[in-house]
Design a protein around this motif. Structure first.
Motif, PDB file in Angstrom:
ATOM      1  N   TRP A 149       0.804  -1.215   0.000  1.00  0.00           N
ATOM      2  CA  TRP A 149       0.000   0.000   0.000  1.00  0.00           C
ATOM      3  C   TRP A 149       0.839   1.270   0.000  1.00  0.00           C
ATOM      4  O   TRP A 149       0.321   2.349  -0.296  1.00  0.00           O
ATOM      5  CB  TRP A 149      -1.009  -0.003   1.143  1.00  0.00           C
ATOM      6  N   VAL A 150       2.098   1.170   0.311  1.00  0.00           N
ATOM      7  CA  VAL A 150       2.887   2.401   0.210  1.00  0.00           C
ATOM      8  C   VAL A 150       3.170   2.668  -1.273  1.00  0.00           C
ATOM      9  O   VAL A 150       2.758   3.690  -1.803  1.00  0.00           O
ATOM     10  CB  VAL A 150       4.165   2.321   1.070  1.00  0.00           C
ATOM     11  N   PHE A 151       3.826   1.733  -1.979  1.00  0.00           N
ATOM     12  CA  PHE A 151       4.062   1.950  -3.421  1.00  0.00           C
ATOM     13  C   PHE A 151       3.873   0.716  -4.296  1.00  0.00           C
ATOM     14  O   PHE A 151       3.578   0.844  -5.491  1.00  0.00           O
ATOM     15  CB  PHE A 151       5.509   2.428  -3.671  1.00  0.00           C
ATOM     16  N   ALA A 152       4.100  -0.489  -3.745  1.00  0.00           N
ATOM     17  CA  ALA A 152       4.289  -1.662  -4.617  1.00  0.00           C
ATOM     18  C   ALA A 152       3.056  -2.001  -5.457  1.00  0.00           C
ATOM     19  O   ALA A 152       3.187  -2.355  -6.637  1.00  0.00           O
ATOM     20  CB  ALA A 152       4.711  -2.870  -3.782  1.00  0.00           C
ATOM     21  N   GLY A 153       1.857  -1.877  -4.875  1.00  0.00           N
ATOM     22  CA  GLY A 153       0.654  -2.266  -5.611  1.00  0.00           C
ATOM     23  C   GLY A 153       0.438  -1.407  -6.853  1.00  0.00           C
ATOM     24  O   GLY A 153       0.230  -1.929  -7.959  1.00  0.00           O
ATOM     25  N   ALA A 154       0.507  -0.079  -6.699  1.00  0.00           N
ATOM     26  CA  ALA A 154       0.285   0.830  -7.846  1.00  0.00           C
ATOM     27  C   ALA A 154       1.393   0.679  -8.883  1.00  0.00           C
ATOM     28  O   ALA A 154       1.145   0.779 -10.089  1.00  0.00           O
ATOM     29  CB  ALA A 154       0.193   2.278  -7.363  1.00  0.00           C
ATOM     30  N   LEU A 155       2.610   0.410  -8.427  1.00  0.00           N
ATOM     31  CA  LEU A 155       3.716   0.197  -9.380  1.00  0.00           C
ATOM     32  C   LEU A 155       3.461  -1.072 -10.197  1.00  0.00           C
ATOM     33  O   LEU A 155       3.608  -1.086 -11.422  1.00  0.00           O
ATOM     34  CB  LEU A 155       5.046   0.078  -8.637  1.00  0.00           C
ATOM     35  N   ARG A 156       3.056  -2.141  -9.510  1.00  0.00           N
ATOM     36  CA  ARG A 156       2.873  -3.424 -10.191  1.00  0.00           C
ATOM     37  C   ARG A 156       1.689  -3.349 -11.167  1.00  0.00           C
ATOM     38  O   ARG A 156       1.773  -3.791 -12.305  1.00  0.00           O
ATOM     39  CB  ARG A 156       2.632  -4.519  -9.146  1.00  0.00           C
ATOM     40  N   GLU A 157       0.568  -2.758 -10.694  1.00  0.00           N
ATOM     41  CA  GLU A 157      -0.660  -2.830 -11.487  1.00  0.00           C
ATOM     42  C   GLU A 157      -0.799  -1.713 -12.511  1.00  0.00           C
ATOM     43  O   GLU A 157      -1.406  -1.892 -13.555  1.00  0.00           O
ATOM     44  CB  GLU A 157      -1.876  -2.827 -10.555  1.00  0.00           C
ATOM     45  N   LYS A 158      -0.241  -0.521 -12.202  1.00  0.00           N
ATOM     46  CA  LYS A 158      -0.482   0.621 -13.096  1.00  0.00           C
ATOM     47  C   LYS A 158       0.789   1.317 -13.537  1.00  0.00           C
ATOM     48  O   LYS A 158       0.714   2.379 -14.162  1.00  0.00           O
ATOM     49  CB  LYS A 158      -1.366   1.649 -12.371  1.00  0.00           C
ATOM     50  N   ASN A 159       1.939   0.799 -13.155  1.00  0.00           N
ATOM     51  CA  ASN A 159       3.211   1.465 -13.454  1.00  0.00           C
ATOM     52  C   ASN A 159       3.259   2.878 -12.880  1.00  0.00           C
ATOM     53  O   ASN A 159       3.928   3.764 -13.423  1.00  0.00           O
ATOM     54  CB  ASN A 159       3.478   1.505 -14.962  1.00  0.00           C
ATOM     55  N   GLU A 160       2.535   3.074 -11.776  1.00  0.00           N
ATOM     56  CA  GLU A 160       2.502   4.406 -11.147  1.00  0.00           C
ATOM     57  C   GLU A 160       3.328   4.412  -9.869  1.00  0.00           C
ATOM     58  O   GLU A 160       3.100   3.576  -8.980  1.00  0.00           O
ATOM     59  CB  GLU A 160       1.062   4.783 -10.793  1.00  0.00           C
ATOM     60  N   LEU A 161       4.241   5.367  -9.777  1.00  0.00           N
ATOM     61  CA  LEU A 161       4.884   5.631  -8.485  1.00  0.00           C
ATOM     62  C   LEU A 161       4.062   6.752  -7.856  1.00  0.00           C
ATOM     63  O   LEU A 161       4.235   7.935  -8.150  1.00  0.00           O
ATOM     64  CB  LEU A 161       6.351   6.017  -8.662  1.00  0.00           C
ATOM     65  N   TYR A 162       3.098   6.322  -7.047  1.00  0.00           N
ATOM     66  CA  TYR A 162       2.068   7.224  -6.538  1.00  0.00           C
ATOM     67  C   TYR A 162       2.571   7.880  -5.256  1.00  0.00           C
ATOM     68  O   TYR A 162       2.637   7.249  -4.196  1.00  0.00           O
ATOM     69  CB  TYR A 162       0.803   6.400  -6.262  1.00  0.00           C
ATOM     70  N   ALA A 163       2.967   9.140  -5.347  1.00  0.00           N
ATOM     71  CA  ALA A 163       3.606   9.795  -4.202  1.00  0.00           C
ATOM     72  C   ALA A 163       3.427  11.304  -4.301  1.00  0.00           C
ATOM     73  O   ALA A 163       3.942  11.925  -5.226  1.00  0.00           O
ATOM     74  CB  ALA A 163       5.098   9.455  -4.179  1.00  0.00           C
ATOM     75  N   GLY A 164       2.697  11.872  -3.354  1.00  0.00           N
ATOM     76  CA  GLY A 164       2.497  13.326  -3.335  1.00  0.00           C
ATOM     77  C   GLY A 164       3.706  14.005  -2.711  1.00  0.00           C
ATOM     78  O   GLY A 164       3.643  14.528  -1.597  1.00  0.00           O
ATOM     79  N   SER A 165       4.780  14.018  -3.462  1.00  0.00           N
ATOM     80  CA  SER A 165       6.074  14.427  -2.908  1.00  0.00           C
ATOM     81  C   SER A 165       6.591  15.747  -3.456  1.00  0.00           C
ATOM     82  O   SER A 165       7.600  16.244  -2.968  1.00  0.00           O
ATOM     83  CB  SER A 165       7.105  13.347  -3.251  1.00  0.00           C
ATOM     84  N   GLY A 166       5.919  16.273  -4.522  1.00  0.00           N
ATOM     85  CA  GLY A 166       6.507  17.416  -5.199  1.00  0.00           C
ATOM     86  C   GLY A 166       7.874  17.049  -5.741  1.00  0.00           C
ATOM     87  O   GLY A 166       8.121  15.904  -6.120  1.00  0.00           O
ATOM     88  N   LYS A 167       8.782  18.052  -5.740  1.00  0.00           N
ATOM     89  CA  LYS A 167      10.131  17.787  -6.280  1.00  0.00           C
ATOM     90  C   LYS A 167      11.148  17.590  -5.149  1.00  0.00           C
ATOM     91  O   LYS A 167      12.355  17.704  -5.339  1.00  0.00           O
ATOM     92  CB  LYS A 167      10.565  18.938  -7.184  1.00  0.00           C
ATOM     93  N   SER A 168      10.631  17.287  -3.956  1.00  0.00           N
ATOM     94  CA  SER A 168      11.547  17.111  -2.816  1.00  0.00           C
ATOM     95  C   SER A 168      12.387  15.862  -2.989  1.00  0.00           C
ATOM     96  O   SER A 168      11.958  14.880  -3.588  1.00  0.00           O
ATOM     97  CB  SER A 168      10.742  16.992  -1.523  1.00  0.00           C
ATOM     98  N   ARG A 169      13.583  15.933  -2.434  1.00  0.00           N
ATOM     99  CA  ARG A 169      14.517  14.808  -2.567  1.00  0.00           C
ATOM    100  C   ARG A 169      14.508  13.956  -1.302  1.00  0.00           C
ATOM    101  O   ARG A 169      14.185  14.445  -0.214  1.00  0.00           O
ATOM    102  CB  ARG A 169      15.933  15.348  -2.816  1.00  0.00           C
TER     103      ARG A 169
END
Ligand SMILES: NC(=O)c1ccc[n+]([C@@H]2O[C@H](COP(=O)([O-])OP(=O)(O)OC[C@H]3O[C@@H](n4cnc5c(N)ncnc54)[C@H](OP(=O)(O)O)[C@@H]3O)[C@@H](O)[C@H]2O)c1
Length: 285
Positions: free
Chosen positions: A139-159
């Protein structure tokens, strides 16, 4: 010395179990759903919300590796009760980057203070975001990456100075088995500061998949996490973490890992090349 490891089946705890046993240290591996025993690993059932499991789980361990509860307002009080009930002499807490700069009443800092005031020898490791979130945390990233190729993260351009949990584990071995770390805190990061957009590009390059960063707004992010069915406290905790990402809290990189272990930390590229290569297709018969 036997070390008791909390969260022993998780992304970090599992590597701490592996690294300690590789160093010849017997461990008691604690979680609600313990795994299989081996020569130097004794899996034990432990639940923060069932105090009857605490003392039997810790058993005769002299040292503990703890992560604590991080989306529970009572986490510090629970930690205080746990430590008061145990006879361990050494405590290593896994906290997170920047927690030592937050107010004493902030929940994660309150957990750190519960450990610091426990009367035991203590050391705190403060890791940055785990690289293993990308392939192991559904639920942090792996599901959306696997299923939709999305790195879903409301991070802006922060490093972020992403760290590999195997490095966190090696740091834990150092502070648990060597002298000189009592009463100290270490910030464990990787060597590179990447935006989530750059991380998506790296995963796309290595995997050959059209992975892209989705810079979700806080309300989109809330709706995304709510689909997990996890408690609202967890959703709020995750949204708070991304506020901290946007504020640049996770951007530092430090040399603490190298000082502790004498090794260079793993890079995001090393992690990607080990975990995101396209799988070889079986040859056509
Ligand atoms: N993820 C990151 O990027 C990151 C970065 C910095 C710091 N941290 C810190 O690392 C911690 C999370 O570690 P992780 O990512 O390795 O965890 P994780 O992969 O989510 O694993 C959680 C572990 O805790 C156990 N667990 C869950 N609920 C429990 C309960 N009620 N009682 C006892 N055990 C329980 C789980 O096993 P069972 O389900 O079998 O009980 C599992 O072993 C957090 O405290 C966080 O602040 C994380």
């Amino acid at each position: 010395m036997t070390v008791w490891i909390e969260g022993a089946t998780g992304k970090a705890g599992r590597r701490v179990v592996e690294a300690l046993t590789a160093a010849g240290v017997p461990v008691r591996a604690a979680s609600r759903h313990p795994g299989e025993p081996s020569a130097s690993v004794t899996p034990v059932r432990f639940d923060w919300y069932d105090e009857s499991t605490w003392t039997p789980a810790v058993g005769d361990a002299e040292a503990v590796f703890l992560k604590g509860l991080d989306s529970d307002d009572d986490a510090a009080a629970i930690m205080t009760r746990f430590l008061a009930a145990s006879s361990v002499s050494q405590v290593v807490l896994m906290s997170a980057v920047g927690v030592d700069r937050t107010p004493e009443v902030a929940p994660r800092r309150a957990v750190e203070l519960a450990v610091e005031r426990s009367g035991r020898s203590w050391t705190i490791l403060r890791p940055s975001w785990f690289l293993q979130n990308f392939d192991e945390d559904e639920w942090v990233f792996a599901g959306a990456l696997r299923e939709k190729n999305e790195l879903y993260a409301g991070s802006g351009k922060s490093r972020v100075g992403f760290t590999d949990t195997r490095d966190l584990a090696d740091a834990a071995v150092a502070v648990l088995t060597e002298e000189g770390h009592e009463g100290r805190g270490y910030t464990i990061t990787g060597p590179d500061q990447l935006t989530f957009g750059e991380m998506a590009e790296l995963l796309a390059e290595v995997s050959g998949r059209p992975i892209h960063h989705v810079d979700a707004t806080p309300s989109e992010h809330r709706a995304h996490f709510a689909k997990s069915g996890r408690p609202e406290a967890w959703v709020n905790h995750m949204l708070h973490l991304f506020e901290l990402v946007r504020a640049g809290v996770f951007s530092p990189v430090t040399e603490d890992f190298e000082h502790l272990t004498g090794k260079k930390p793993r890079t995001p590229r090393q992690y990607a090349e080990e975990n995101w290569q396209p799988r070889a297709l079986p040859a056509k018969g």
